[in-house]
Every structure is written in structure tokens, then in C-alpha cells.
Write an enzyme that holds these catalytic residues in place. Structure first.
Site, PDB file in Angstrom:
ATOM      1  CE  LYS A 117      -4.362  -1.609   1.611  1.00 58.18           C
ATOM      2  NZ  LYS A 117      -5.596  -1.651   2.915  1.00 58.18           N
ATOM      3  CE  LYS A 199      -9.553 -14.265  -4.878  1.00 58.04           C
ATOM      4  NZ  LYS A 199      -9.020 -13.813  -3.524  1.00 58.04           N
ATOM      5  CE  LYS A 202     -14.560  -5.094  -4.438  1.00 54.53           C
ATOM      6  NZ  LYS A 202     -15.250  -5.244  -2.768  1.00 54.53           N
TER       7      LYS A 202
END
Ligand code: TRP
Length: 335
Positions: A117, A199, A202
Site C-alpha cells: 500500500k 482470480k 473487483k
């Protein structure tokens, strides 16, 4: 049947990111309802974790309410489980401070999510992003949770929570339960409809790769009709047919049919028919969730009633933990 107070306690934190994917649903969420009878379950929409990356305030508020409505729509019964919004229970933040004093700079520096992050948000490497795992440990330890359902990306954080708990116990005497990861036997892993080697996610740039549980029927069918398959014309589960295997897995998950039965059902038919059938079956399967979600999100008063009651229960449980912790570490009693 076990008595209520002998049931193990599950705590789960859910990021308020709007909606869930079909992959989340088949892999995890649809087990939530049945779990409530076997375990004491506590679910929290973790808005305090969400602000470790920049959020638009109006959007965050909306996403938090939506996530709350969505977990109820997916089968969390606020009468059976405790479901609340993290910031409504200040005990998480209080315990987080205490635990941060039993957490080392070095161990937080090793967290891979922090590293990822920070790289992604290089202009905002804030202290909250760094201490994120301590707040997560507080979420879990405040309830003395036995089990925490997590995906692979949160394993390191749970391991850290165990270390923090163990260290606290060593310093001040046995107190915290060491939480274990809870990996329910799931359903299958659902892959991207556009690249079945990946996978379903979103955050995929291609919106056709991912089905969201709140997508409407037409959208769902359209996404399945565009799914990547192969150049054969045989609905059959076999190595080298990743696209078809994925569609068969999904179809099986939502209809309960076996792979053999599916092969038989589509023998002699083309992929077009199969893809439409999968799309329709998925849309039908998700229909009750979407209807329930729409009903709930339109009833703000009911939602408020539920999350206020949830926060009260959560507060009560965690205040006890916190009072004991304060006594153990040598704070003077407030009352
Ligand atoms: N970090 C978790 C995630 O990103 C969310 C979370 C916050 C959580 N607190 C938790 C998960 C406590 C389990 C238990 O998915």
C-alpha cells in the site's frame, strides 16, 4: 447441541468497499448464514481501517451503509449475530493504543500489505497505514475471538495479532485468546471471466471479468455471454479448458449439479447455450440477495436500529475486556 456460551466466537471485519464479487459470494459469504447457528458471530464494517487510504467522505458514508445492508442481505441475521460499524465502538481504538505499545516498529515494517500500500499510495504513507494491523489485532482481541475468517492476504496480520496477544500475556499474565484463522470448507475458487488464470477481482480493469452480486440480471447474462472459453465445443471439465472449467464450477456452485451432470446436460449443445444458462442460473441465484438488499438500503431507519443495537452489544463486550486490560497494565480505576 452446545449451549450458547460454549460456542466458539468468530470475529470478522469487512471493508466498506461497496459490493462483493460472485467469487467472494461463492467462496465465503454464502456460508455466513449457516455459521450463525454453530458459532457466536461478530461482524464489523471496518470504516476506521478504510480511512488509512484516502476516502471521499460522502462515498465512505454511503459505502459503509451499503456494506452493512449487504451483509444483512447475504444472510447475517442481526438477531443472531452482532453486526455493527467499527467507529461506533470506541473501544477498538482504545485497545489499539494499548496494543501498539506491545508492538514493535520492526514487525510492522515487515507487513507486506503495508509495503504494497505504501508503494501504491506513495504520497500518503500515513501512520494509520503503518499501525493498521494493530487496530485489526484490537478488533479481534477485544472480543477474545477464537476464530477469524480471512483470505490469504490477511494471514500475516492475523499472525501478528497472535504475537501481540502472546506478548501481552507474557508481560501481564494469561489473558487474551490466541485467535486462529478460520478457513471454512468452501466452494470453489472463482476465476476471472476474461482471463481464467486470474482470480475474479473487483479491481480488474475489464468490467466483464468480474460479476458483482448486485449486478442486474441483464448485466450478469451479458458478462457470462462474453466469457472467454476455448476453441473446442465440449462442455467438459478437463485440464487446458480453464474458461469452461470455471464456468462449470460456477454453474455447479449455484445449481448444486455435479460436473458430470452438467456435461450430460450440455452434450451436443454449443458454448453459447451453456454460457447463457450459467448467466441465468447465477442471476436467479443472486436475485433474492439483490431484492433483500434493495429493501434494506431503502429502509434507513431499520438499518440504524440494527447497527445501533449491534454497537451497544459490541461496546458492552469490549468494555469488559478493556477494563481488565487497564487494571492489568496498572492504570488507576476510573470508578
Ligand atoms: N484487514 C481486513 C481486510 O482487509 C479487514 C479487517 C479489519 C479484519 N479488522 C479485521 C478482518 C478483523 C478480520 C478480523 O480484509
Amino acid at each position: 447441541m452446545q449451549e450458547t456460551n460454549e460456542k466458539k466466537l468468530i470475529f470478522s471485519g469487512i471493508q466498506p468497499t461497496g459490493t462483493f464479487t460472485l467469487g467472494n459470494y461463492i467462496g465465503a459469504i454464502r456460508n455466513w448464514g449457516p455459521l450463525q447457528d454453530e458459532y457466536n458471530c461478530i461482524y464489523s464494517i471496518v470504516d476506521m481501517h478504510a480511512i488509512t487510504v484516502r476516502q471521499d467522505p460522502a462515498k465512505l458514508r454511503q459505502n459503509t451503509l451499503q456494506a452493512y445492508a449487504l451483509i444483512l442481505a447475504c444472510g447475517i441475521d442481526p438477531k443472531k449475530s452482532t453486526a455493527f460499524i467499527q467507529s461506533h465502538n470506541p473501544n477498538h481504538a482504545e485497545l489499539s493504543w494499548i496494543l501498539s505499545c506491545s508492538t514493535q516498529f520492526g514487525e510492522l515494517s515487515r507487513m507486506t500489505q503495508f509495503k504494497d500500500k505504501s508503494a501504491k499510495h506513495a504520497d500518503d504513507i500515513n501512520a494509520g497505514l503503518f499501525t493498521y494491523p494493530v487496530l485489526m489485532a484490537a478488533d479481534i482481541l477485544a472480543y477474545n475471538a477464537d476464530l477469524v475468517p480471512i483470505g490469504a492476504d490477511q494471514k500475516q496480520h492475523l499472525e501478528l495479532a497472535r504475537n501481540i496477544a502472546g506478548r501481552f500475556n507474557q508481560k501481564y499474565g494469561e489473558f487474551f485468546t490466541l485467535p486462529e484463522p478460520f478457513i471454512p470448507e468452501t466452494g470453489a475458487r472463482v476465476m476471472s471471466l476474461q482471463d481464467p488464470a486470474k482470480k475474479m477481482s473487483k479491481s480488474d480493469e475489464n468490467p466483464n471479468a468480474c460479476v458483482l452480486i448486485l449486478d442486474d440480471k441483464d448485466t450478469i447474462i451479458r458478462k457470462f455471454r462474453r466469457a472467454v472459453t476455448d476453441s473446442e465445443a465440449e462442455v467438459c471439465y478437463r485440464e487446458g479448458k480453464a474458461g469452461i472449467n470455471n464456468l462449470m464450477t460456477i454453474y455447479s456452485a449455484v445449481t448444486g449439479k455435479t460436473l458430470d451432470a452438467i456435461t450430460a446436460e450440455f452434450a451436443g449443445k454449443g458454448y453459447g447455450d451453456f454460457k447463457t444458462a450459467v448467466g441465468e442460473a447465477v442471476a436467479d441465484h443472486l436475485e433474492p440477495v439483490r431484492t433483500e438488499y434493495e429493501k434494506l438500503i431503502a429502509d434507513k431507519a431499520y438499518l440504524k436500529e440494527c447497527y445501533t443495537a449491534g454497537a451497544e452489544t459490541a461496546f458492552r463486550i469490549t468494555r469488559k475486556t478493556l477494563s481488565k486490560v487497564y487494571r492489568k497494565i496498572g492504570f488507576v480505576d476510573a470508578r
